[in-house]
Each structure stands twice: as structure tokens, then as C-alpha cells.
Design an enzyme around this catalytic site. Sequence first.
Site, PDB file in Angstrom:
ATOM      1  CB  CYS A  58       2.388   2.199  -7.416  1.00 42.32           C
ATOM      2  SG  CYS A  58       1.384   0.870  -7.026  1.00 42.32           S
ATOM      3  CB  CYS A  90      -2.747   0.407  -6.573  1.00 41.44           C
ATOM      4  SG  CYS A  90      -2.466   0.464  -5.064  1.00 41.44           S
ATOM      5  CB  SER A  91      -1.063   5.995  -5.935  1.00 46.19           C
ATOM      6  OG  SER A  91      -1.899   5.729  -5.144  1.00 46.19           O
ATOM      7  CB  CYS A  92       2.780   1.605  -3.323  1.00 46.94           C
ATOM      8  SG  CYS A  92       1.356   0.265  -2.838  1.00 46.94           S
TER       9      CYS A  92
END
Lengths: 207, 110
Positions: A111, A114-116
Site C-alpha cells: 500500500c 499508507c497501509s491498507c
Amino acid sequence: MRPMPHDHSDHPHALLPPDPALRVKALETILTRKGLIDPAALDELIDTYENRIGPKNGARVVARAWADPMFRAALLEDATRVVADLGFYGRQGEHMVVVENTPQQHNMVVCTLCSCYPWPLLGIPPGWYKSDAYRARAVREPRKVLADFGVTLPEGTSVRVWDSTAEVRYLVLPMRPEGTDGLSEDALADLVTRDSMIGTDIPKVPS
Amino acid sequence: MNDCVTIGVPEPVFAEPWHAQVFALTVHLNETGRFAWGEWAERFSTTLKRHGLSRELDGGDDYFHAWLETLEAFLDEDGGALKDEVSPIKDAWEKAYLTTPHGAPVALDG
């Protein structure tokens, strides 16, 4: 001798949490007083993510896809519905897409935003998934990143990197290892590592 | 990557209790309809980018610092928890910890 203020053996007062912890407590207090949050719901969420969901969910899905061709087809067709039907927790409205590894193509998920991450199937992402290094390098030089994880692909296998977003979250369906005919779904699930469902590992070969 | 990729070592889901708290708080606010997850992700991504300009983020504590900063700014903007409200309550919690005998439950007055 007077005890040191933060001598762990003899605290004169409760241990002061770090600054960000106090900031979070302040937010919680204000939102609770305004009736905007339910503190019990926060405890429930933490318990869910710490104890009830995690890569075991994803491993069960992968093992079933290996064992059941109809399930595999449905999963590749509409993973969101299949995961919902299995009753796995997920309320962020995320759309789940499963991408299948083949001898021709290896898939890897990142991702860059961000950090999906597919929380209902994998839980909370590991630190490295959230790091700038992985997020930047996975797209730019995926083979080198795979090498850092100890994964070397055959020359003829291409690498495709899927960039997750808040709306679409990817899960890799790894290839079933050789020599696993006749294994139960539970035994198959034990071979599926978290990282193999992100695409930075390959499933274990049964010993 | 060597300093950020640890392979085969079990990691706790949340390294610090406050990481879990701020995560749960944000997910709960999303679930109660205070904001859409896409809106959150966009704001969080902007914070991460800004923090990442000055140093490489390792995805650990710095990740949740960015998360908290994003949530504070969001709640200040939408009126859920204004900065002016947060500061005295944070001070009150600090005072409560420093004046509560070790082992006793810490609570705010009033």
C-alpha cells in the site's frame, strides 16, 4: 534513601504513561463525555484484533481454495462476498480482491498510500509492511525486495505488484506446494504463512 | 531493508497499549459514521508523507505517532475534540497518574 521517581521496584505513584498515551486518553475522555464513543466498544475492538482475527483466517481461506475448485473460482470471482459469507469481521466497507499466483506470475501486495490491508483475513499488518522502505521499494524493485525475504523466483515468472487502497484490498492466493495431495484443509492451512498471502513468501513445503 | 524486515520473528499485534487504543478509537469513530474510511486513509497518507520527508519511517512507533497526529487534527477540525479541550484533559490525566499511589486505579476527578 528516597526512592527514585521511576524506580520500578518502588513507585511512589502510578507509572506515568508516555506522552502519546496521555493524548489518546484525553481524546477518549472527551469523546466519551460527549457521548460520541462507547468505551466498551473500544475494548471489544482491541480484543477482536489482538485475539480473534489474524492470518489464520486468511490461511483457512487459502487452504479451502486449494482443496475446493468451486470455492477457489468463487473466491477469485468475488472475494468480498465469499469472505462476508464466511462471517469474517470487516466493517470498513473494503472491497477484497484475491490474486492468484501461477507459474507465470507471482503477485505481491503493497500500500503506497499508507497501509491498507485485508484486515478480516490477515489482522493488523506487520511493521515492515508499514515501513517507508517496503512501501517505496516494493513497486520499484520487487525482485530485490523478494530476495530480502529469501524468495527467488524462476526466470520465467513475472512479478506483479498490487497497490492496495482504502477501497480495494488485495490478498495473494499462493500456489499449492507439491506433495500435498491428500492433506486435510487444516493441514494445508498450517503451510500458509502470513507473508505468503502478502506475496513476500511462498508456502512451506510439508516436511 | 535489513533494518526494517524481520523475518520469522513473532511480533505482537500492537507493540504498545496506546497503539491499540488509538487504532480502536479510529475504527470505532469510522464505524459510528463520524468519517468514511477513505477520508481517513487520505488524511493519514498525507501525514505519513509529511513525516517521511525528514526521515525514513520504520512502520513502528513512528507510524502510530503519525496516526495519532492525524486523528487529533481530524477531531479538532470537525469539533469532536478541540485542541483547547484536549490540552487540559491531558494535563489532568498526567496529574492523576502522578498523584495516585502506585497500584491504585488511576481516574480523573469529576
